[in-house]
Structure formats: C-alpha cells, structure tokens
Design an enzyme around this catalytic site. Sequence first.
Site, PDB file in Angstrom:
ATOM      1  CE  LYS A 125      -4.449  -1.603   1.621  1.00  0.00           C
ATOM      2  NZ  LYS A 125      -5.551  -1.443   2.586  1.00  0.00           N
ATOM      3  CE  LYS A 163      -8.395 -10.604  -2.262  1.00  0.00           C
ATOM      4  NZ  LYS A 163      -8.321 -10.551  -0.811  1.00  0.00           N
ATOM      5  CE  LYS A 195     -14.351  -4.213  -0.292  1.00  0.00           C
ATOM      6  NZ  LYS A 195     -13.157  -4.478   0.346  1.00  0.00           N
TER       7      LYS A 195
END
Length: 334
Positions: free
Chosen positions: A117, A199, A202
């Site tokens: 991140k 993966k 969203k």
Amino acid sequence: MENTEKKKIILSAMQPSGEPTLGNYLGALKNWVALQDDYNCLFCAADLHTITVRQEPKVLRERSINVLKLFMAVGIDPEKSVLFLQSHVHQHAELSWVLSCNTQMGELSRMTQFKDKSQKHADNINAGLFTYPVLMAADILLYKADLVPVGHDQLQHLEIARDIAGRFNHFYGDTFTLPEPYIQKSGSRIMSLSTPENKMSKSDPNPNGFISLLDPTDTIIKKFKRAVTDSDSEVRYSPDKPGISNLLDIYSAVTGKTIAEAEKEFSGFGYGDFKLAVGEAVASMLKPIQEKYNDLGKNPDYVKEVYTNGASFASRLADRTLSKVYKKVGFVAK
Ligand code: TRP
C-alpha cells in the site's frame, strides 16, 4: 446472539472501500452466512481502517451503510449475528492505542500489505497505514474471538494479532484469547477477470476485472464475455491457464459442482459459450441478493436499528475487555 451458549466466537470485518465483489462474496460473505448457526458471530464494516487511504467523506458514509445492507442481503441474520460499524464502538480505537504501545516498529515494517500500500499510495504513507494491523488486532482481541475467517492476504495480520496478544498476556497476565485463522474450504481466492494473476479486488481501477455484487445482469454477462482467457480452446484447469482456471473456480463455487464435473460439462465448448454459462450462473445467483439489497434500501430505519443495536451489544462486550486491559496496564479506575 445467545451469549450464554458455549459456542466459539467468530469475528470478521470488511472495509467499506469500494463496491464489494464476487470475490468478496465467494471468498468471505458466503462462508460467514454458513457460520452463523454454529458460532457466535460478529461482523463489522471496518470504516476506521478505510481512512488509511484517502476517502471522499460522503462516499465513505454511503459505502459503510451499503456494506451492512449487503451483509444482510447475502443472508447474515441480525437475529443471529452482531452487525455493526467499527467507528460506532469507540473501544476499538482505544484498545488499538494500548496495543500499539506493545507492538514493535520492526514487526510492523515487515507487513507485506504495508509495503504494497505504501507503494500504491506513495503520496500518503500515513502512520495509520503503518499501524493498521494493530487496529485489526484490537478488532479481534476485544471480543475474544477464537476464530477469524480471513483470506490469504490477511493471514500475516492475524499472525501479528496473535503475537501482540501473546506478548501482552506474557507481560500483564492472561488477558486475551489467541485467535486462530478460519480457513475457508473453497472459493477463497477468486482472481481478476482481466488480470487473472491478481486477486479480484474492489479497488481495481479497471471495472472489467471485477464483478460487483450489484452489477446488473447484462453488465455481468458483458464482463464475463470480456474475461481474459488464452490462445488455446480447451476448458481445462491448469496453472498455465489462469483465466480459464479462475472461471472454473467461479463456476464451481457458484454451482457447487466440482472442477472435474465442470470440465466435463464444458468439454467441446468454445470459450465464448463457456464464459456465457459462467456469467449466467453468477447473474442468477446474485439476483435474489440484489433484490433483498434493494428492499433494504427502501427501509433505512430498519437498517439503522440493526447497526445501532449491533453497536450497543458489541460495545458492552468490548468494554469488558477494555476495562480489564486498562486495569492491567495500570490506569486508575474511574
Ligand atoms: N483488514 C481486513 C481486510 O482488508 C478487514 C478487517 C479489519 C478485518 N478488521 C478485521 C478482518 C478483523 C478480520 C478481522 O480484509
């Protein structure tokens, strides 16, 4: 939730950070629904975690409510499980502080999600992003959760929660239950339709990579039709066919058929027909969920009642743990 029964405690959470996807459903939500009878379950929308990445306040507010609506729409029953918003239970942030004083910088800097991140959001590497796993440990430890259903990407966070709990118990005496991961049997890793090496997420900027649980049928079919496959034409599960394997995984999770059964069913089919069949299966599975979700949208008072009751129940449980912790570390009783 019958507190008197000797059922084990399960806690899990989902961030209201985007539109929940088919991957979230097959990998998490569907399993949560199945756990409700055998365990005392608490499920929350982890809104405190979500602001580690910059959010539009209005959107965050909507998404937080929507996540709870979705929990209910997929079949999580507020009569059986506790549903709440993390920010409504102030003990999460408070326990997180105490735990952060019992967590080392070194162990946090090893977290792969932090590294990922910080790369993705290089302009906002804030301290909350760094202490994210401590807050997650607080979520879990406050309720003495025995089991935590998480995906593979969260296992390292669960491991650090156990380490923090174990260390606290060692210094201050037995306080926390050490949580175990609850690994789901199947469907736990649904990949992106456009880059099947990653993966399904969203927060994917490419909407063709994921199926939102709220996508209308024609969008779902369209996205499956566009799904990346390979130059071969055989519907076969194989590590060198990540796209087709992912579609087989999805089909198997949706229909309950085994991979072998699915391969047999589609032997001789072209990719186009196969993709259409998977898309149709997904769309018809999502239809009743979307209907229930829309019904809940017409009943905001009921939804509010659920998360208000959930928070007050959770808060009572959380307070017991937090009071114990405050006493153990040496804070003066009120
Ligand atoms: N970090 C988790 C995720 O992004 C969400 C989460 C927050 C969570 N608190 C939790 C999951 C506690 C399990 C238990 O998926």
